[in-house]
Scaffold this motif. Structure first.
Motif, PDB file in Angstrom:
ATOM      1  N   VAL A 193       5.236  -3.596  -6.781  1.00 33.56           N
ATOM      2  CA  VAL A 193       5.546  -2.261  -6.228  1.00 33.56           C
ATOM      3  C   VAL A 193       5.122  -1.176  -7.210  1.00 33.56           C
ATOM      4  CG1 VAL A 193       7.404  -0.709  -5.515  1.00 33.56           C
ATOM      5  CG2 VAL A 193       7.456  -3.100  -4.800  1.00 33.56           C
ATOM      6  N   LEU A 194       5.515  -1.349  -8.463  1.00 31.78           N
ATOM      7  CA  LEU A 194       5.185  -0.348  -9.472  1.00 31.78           C
ATOM      8  C   LEU A 194       3.677  -0.188  -9.630  1.00 31.78           C
ATOM      9  CD1 LEU A 194       7.906  -0.999 -12.211  1.00 31.78           C
ATOM     10  CD2 LEU A 194       7.802   0.872 -10.563  1.00 31.78           C
ATOM     11  N   ALA A 195       2.961  -1.295  -9.548  1.00 33.62           N
ATOM     12  CA  ALA A 195       1.499  -1.229  -9.649  1.00 33.62           C
ATOM     13  C   ALA A 195       0.905  -0.419  -8.501  1.00 33.62           C
ATOM     14  CB  ALA A 195       0.921  -2.642  -9.668  1.00 33.62           C
ATOM     15  N   ALA A 196       1.457  -0.602  -7.299  1.00 34.17           N
ATOM     16  CA  ALA A 196       0.974   0.141  -6.129  1.00 34.17           C
ATOM     17  C   ALA A 196       1.232   1.634  -6.292  1.00 34.17           C
ATOM     18  CB  ALA A 196       1.648  -0.380  -4.863  1.00 34.17           C
ATOM     19  N   VAL A 197       2.389   1.990  -6.828  1.00 31.84           N
ATOM     20  CA  VAL A 197       2.733   3.401  -7.034  1.00 31.84           C
ATOM     21  C   VAL A 197       1.898   3.987  -8.183  1.00 31.84           C
ATOM     22  CG1 VAL A 197       4.595   5.005  -7.623  1.00 31.84           C
ATOM     23  CG2 VAL A 197       5.067   3.060  -6.138  1.00 31.84           C
ATOM     24  N   ARG A 198       1.696   3.173  -9.216  1.00 26.32           N
ATOM     25  CA  ARG A 198       0.942   3.614 -10.393  1.00 26.32           C
ATOM     26  C   ARG A 198      -0.541   3.882 -10.099  1.00 26.32           C
ATOM     27  NH1 ARG A 198       3.709   6.318 -13.541  1.00 26.32           N
ATOM     28  NH2 ARG A 198       5.119   5.349 -15.030  1.00 26.32           N
ATOM     29  N   GLU A 199      -1.042   3.368  -9.001  1.00 25.10           N
ATOM     30  CA  GLU A 199      -2.442   3.636  -8.648  1.00 25.10           C
ATOM     31  C   GLU A 199      -2.692   5.141  -8.544  1.00 25.10           C
ATOM     32  OE1 GLU A 199      -4.629   1.776  -5.403  1.00 25.10           O
ATOM     33  OE2 GLU A 199      -3.438  -0.046  -5.731  1.00 25.10           O
ATOM     34  N   ILE A 200      -1.688   5.867  -8.073  1.00 20.80           N
ATOM     35  CA  ILE A 200      -1.794   7.318  -7.938  1.00 20.80           C
ATOM     36  C   ILE A 200      -1.010   8.023  -9.040  1.00 20.80           C
ATOM     37  CG2 ILE A 200      -1.250   9.306  -6.459  1.00 20.80           C
ATOM     38  CD1 ILE A 200      -3.509   7.682  -5.294  1.00 20.80           C
ATOM     39  N   TYR A 201       0.243   7.608  -9.217  1.00 20.34           N
ATOM     40  CA  TYR A 201       1.097   8.256 -10.205  1.00 20.34           C
ATOM     41  C   TYR A 201       0.918   7.579 -11.555  1.00 20.34           C
ATOM     42  CZ  TYR A 201       3.142  10.572  -6.183  1.00 20.34           C
ATOM     43  OH  TYR A 201       3.325  11.326  -5.048  1.00 20.34           O
ATOM     44  N   ASN A 202      -0.144   7.964 -12.259  1.00 21.09           N
ATOM     45  CA  ASN A 202      -0.479   7.310 -13.521  1.00 21.09           C
ATOM     46  C   ASN A 202       0.491   7.686 -14.636  1.00 21.09           C
ATOM     47  OD1 ASN A 202      -1.963   9.785 -12.964  1.00 21.09           O
ATOM     48  ND2 ASN A 202      -2.544   9.639 -15.098  1.00 21.09           N
ATOM     49  N   PRO A 203       0.711   6.752 -15.570  1.00 20.41           N
ATOM     50  CA  PRO A 203       1.725   6.935 -16.622  1.00 20.41           C
ATOM     51  C   PRO A 203       1.489   8.162 -17.503  1.00 20.41           C
ATOM     52  CG  PRO A 203       0.891   4.676 -16.599  1.00 20.41           C
ATOM     53  CD  PRO A 203       0.006   5.473 -15.710  1.00 20.41           C
ATOM     54  N   GLU A 204       0.248   8.637 -17.615  1.00 21.68           N
ATOM     55  CA  GLU A 204      -0.046   9.754 -18.517  1.00 21.68           C
ATOM     56  C   GLU A 204       0.748  11.016 -18.191  1.00 21.68           C
ATOM     57  OE1 GLU A 204      -3.379   8.070 -17.399  1.00 21.68           O
ATOM     58  OE2 GLU A 204      -2.390   6.780 -18.858  1.00 21.68           O
ATOM     59  N   ASP A 205       0.862  11.312 -16.892  1.00 22.84           N
ATOM     60  CA  ASP A 205       1.565  12.554 -16.561  1.00 22.84           C
ATOM     61  C   ASP A 205       2.697  12.370 -15.557  1.00 22.84           C
ATOM     62  OD1 ASP A 205      -1.566  13.622 -15.091  1.00 22.84           O
ATOM     63  OD2 ASP A 205      -0.139  12.114 -14.406  1.00 22.84           O
ATOM     64  N   CYS A 206       3.178  11.143 -15.432  1.00 18.16           N
ATOM     65  CA  CYS A 206       4.245  10.922 -14.463  1.00 18.16           C
ATOM     66  C   CYS A 206       5.119   9.735 -14.858  1.00 18.16           C
ATOM     67  CB  CYS A 206       3.617  10.669 -13.099  1.00 18.16           C
ATOM     68  SG  CYS A 206       4.768  10.169 -11.837  1.00 18.16           S
ATOM     69  N   ALA A 207       6.419   9.948 -14.849  1.00 14.14           N
ATOM     70  CA  ALA A 207       7.352   8.848 -15.134  1.00 14.14           C
ATOM     71  C   ALA A 207       7.955   8.354 -13.828  1.00 14.14           C
ATOM     72  CB  ALA A 207       8.450   9.333 -16.063  1.00 14.14           C
TER      73      ALA A 207
ATOM     74  N   TYR B  80       0.850  -1.188   0.000  1.00 14.05           N
ATOM     75  CA  TYR B  80       0.000   0.000   0.000  1.00 14.05           C
ATOM     76  C   TYR B  80       0.886   1.239   0.000  1.00 14.05           C
ATOM     77  CZ  TYR B  80      -3.680  -3.167   1.744  1.00 14.05           C
ATOM     78  OH  TYR B  80      -4.575  -4.181   1.911  1.00 14.05           O
ATOM     79  N   MET B  81       0.597   2.178  -0.877  1.00 14.95           N
ATOM     80  CA  MET B  81       1.303   3.454  -0.848  1.00 14.95           C
ATOM     81  C   MET B  81       0.452   4.442  -0.036  1.00 14.95           C
ATOM     82  SD  MET B  81       2.767   5.778  -3.968  1.00 14.95           S
ATOM     83  CE  MET B  81       1.203   6.493  -4.451  1.00 14.95           C
ATOM     84  N   LEU B  82       1.040   4.990   1.021  1.00 18.99           N
ATOM     85  CA  LEU B  82       0.290   5.882   1.909  1.00 18.99           C
ATOM     86  C   LEU B  82       0.923   7.271   1.958  1.00 18.99           C
ATOM     87  CD1 LEU B  82      -0.239   3.377   4.875  1.00 18.99           C
ATOM     88  CD2 LEU B  82      -1.918   4.010   3.148  1.00 18.99           C
ATOM     89  N   ASP B  83       0.073   8.303   1.954  1.00 15.69           N
ATOM     90  CA  ASP B  83       0.584   9.679   1.981  1.00 15.69           C
ATOM     91  C   ASP B  83       0.866  10.120   3.406  1.00 15.69           C
ATOM     92  OD1 ASP B  83      -1.706  11.857   2.866  1.00 15.69           O
ATOM     93  OD2 ASP B  83      -2.557   9.974   2.144  1.00 15.69           O
ATOM     94  N   LYS B  84       1.489  11.287   3.535  1.00 18.41           N
ATOM     95  CA  LYS B  84       1.966  11.753   4.843  1.00 18.41           C
ATOM     96  C   LYS B  84       0.859  12.115   5.824  1.00 18.41           C
ATOM     97  CE  LYS B  84       6.363  13.534   3.086  1.00 18.41           C
ATOM     98  NZ  LYS B  84       7.227  14.713   2.961  1.00 18.41           N
TER      99      LYS B  84
END
Length: 368
Positions: free
Chosen positions: A334-348, A265-269
DNA sequence: GATCTCATAGTTAAAAGCGG
DNA sequence: CCGCTTTTAACTATGAGATC
């Protein structure tokens, strides 16, 4: 000796906080508010826009923006400053409890505070813009005074949508008088800490401090009183520092899941889990530009790094405290968990544990 | 005397508004 | 039309004050 294992605590905590059993009905307000109550006060997602409604990240299978916006519009969720003066939301029926516990009077009650307060009271509510026209103070001074008075629960910022032009109202007029005596505040604090412990299943005193940003002296005293009155039990769990549990949990004989919940799970601050362990996490990842934390199988074992911007920005690196074989085996997960928020369209995503991944075919070609 | 804690001021972000 | 200020929220640095 405490019968609980570390893994059982983690599993039960994640269940109580809705991570392992996320809500699935976007129309079920009752379940949502019940879960919200366990996570209170809920701060808006870190690095989101000011005025955005709170979200229960990973706790709902649906996007809960509509749900929380609707509840906020109807004043079922109320904005305030809790947990060390940070913006967060609580349920209306718990507002008195949390406001009493976290109410903080400004150290100096200046002329600005006096004038801002009386002007708003006389007008029956004003926006910051109107206030600036009425009063002869700089915008900065007025803003600061509003924040102080909001921390003191003398004023209420009526945030019902994402508009920045919010109305400022007299808190007592809008809701109720917040008791000013020390006893009431301590009583409220006891209840608030008790609830937090139950939501976390087990916590150390330093984790309570990390979460609520109150002086350690106060926390020590509150925990002592909760233990003395038999609501909490001091306990030692294998692999952890000494901490506390509720008496009900400590004496519980029902069987809990003993497995660590598998998954990332990727969790914000702003997340309650991050908040509770923020002091430890800050030490561990000192000097790094952390965007998000990674909860791997129930434990914080990684960070997502990068330089935040309001517009699009890239993830510079993903660091994990795992051994080489697991690092390789779980890269896609891991990448899938990060990609849930940081989608490929506007984030590398530029790196994975320091190694460039731009050559990876999945990542290639999305952005130049 | 050293460490811990707290309040304050300054910084960061992007964009919009304003004055010269 | 450039550069300065303002907006929100939170974090960091710093200095003052308190406590062990």
């Amino acid at each position: 000796m405490n019968p609980w294992k570390y893994s059982e605590i983690i599993a039960e905590r994640m269940k109580r906080q809705g991570l392992t059993q996320p809500l699935d009905n976007p129309l079920d307000e009752e379940s949502y508010t019940e879960l919200f109550r366990r996570l209170q006060p809920v701060a808006p997602v870190h690095f989101s826009r000011p005025g955005d409604p709170p979200k229960l990240i990973h706790r709902t299978e649906y996007d809960d923006t509509g749900m929380s916006s609707s509840l906020r519009e109807r004043h079922i969720l109320v904005k305030g400053r809790f947990l060390g003066g940070r913006v967060a939301y609580v349920l209306e029926d718990d507002l008195k409890l949390y406001a009493t516990a976290f109410r903080k009077m400004p150290t100096r009650f200046n002329r600005v505070h006096e004038d801002v307060l009386s002007t708003i009271r006389e007008a029956g509510g004003l926006t910051k813009e109107q206030l600036k026209q009425e009063l002869d103070y700089s915008a900065g001074d007025i803003g600061k005074a509003l924040q102080d008075l909001q921390c003191a629960f003398l004023l209420q910022e009526d945030q019902i949508d994402t508009d920045w032009e919010t109305g400022w109202l007299d808190f007592a007029e809008e809701w109720f008088e917040i008791p000013t005596d020390a006893e009431s505040q301590e009583e409220a604090l006891l209840e608030v800490i008790q609830r937090f412990v139950v939501s976390m299943v087990f916590v150390t005193e330093s984790q309570i401090k990390s979460w609520c940003s109150l002086p350690s002296k106060t926390i020590k005293e509150m925990v002592r009183r909760l233990v003395e009155s038999g609501r909490l039990v001091r306990t030692q769990v294998e692999g952890l520092d000494e901490g506390v549990m509720s008496i009900e949990d400590a004496e519980s004989t029902s069987s809990y899941t003993s497995e660590y919940p598998k998954g990332i799970y990727m969790l914000d601050k702003s997340d309650i889990l991050v908040r509770a362990q923020m002091d430890e996490l800050k030490t561990r990842y000192k000097g790094l530009e952390v965007l998000q934390y990674l909860l791997v199988d129930g434990k914080f074992q990684g960070v997502v790094l990068g330089h935040w911007r309001i517009g699009p920005y890239d993830v510079d690196d993903i660091i994990l405290d795992l051994d080489q074989s697991e690092l390789a085996a779980r890269q896609a997960e891991v990448l899938a968990a990060v990609r849930e928020i940081y989608n490929p369209e506007d984030c590398a995503i530029l790196r994975y544990n320091g190694a460039e991944i731009s050559k990876c075919p999945i990542e290639e070609g999305k952005r130049s």
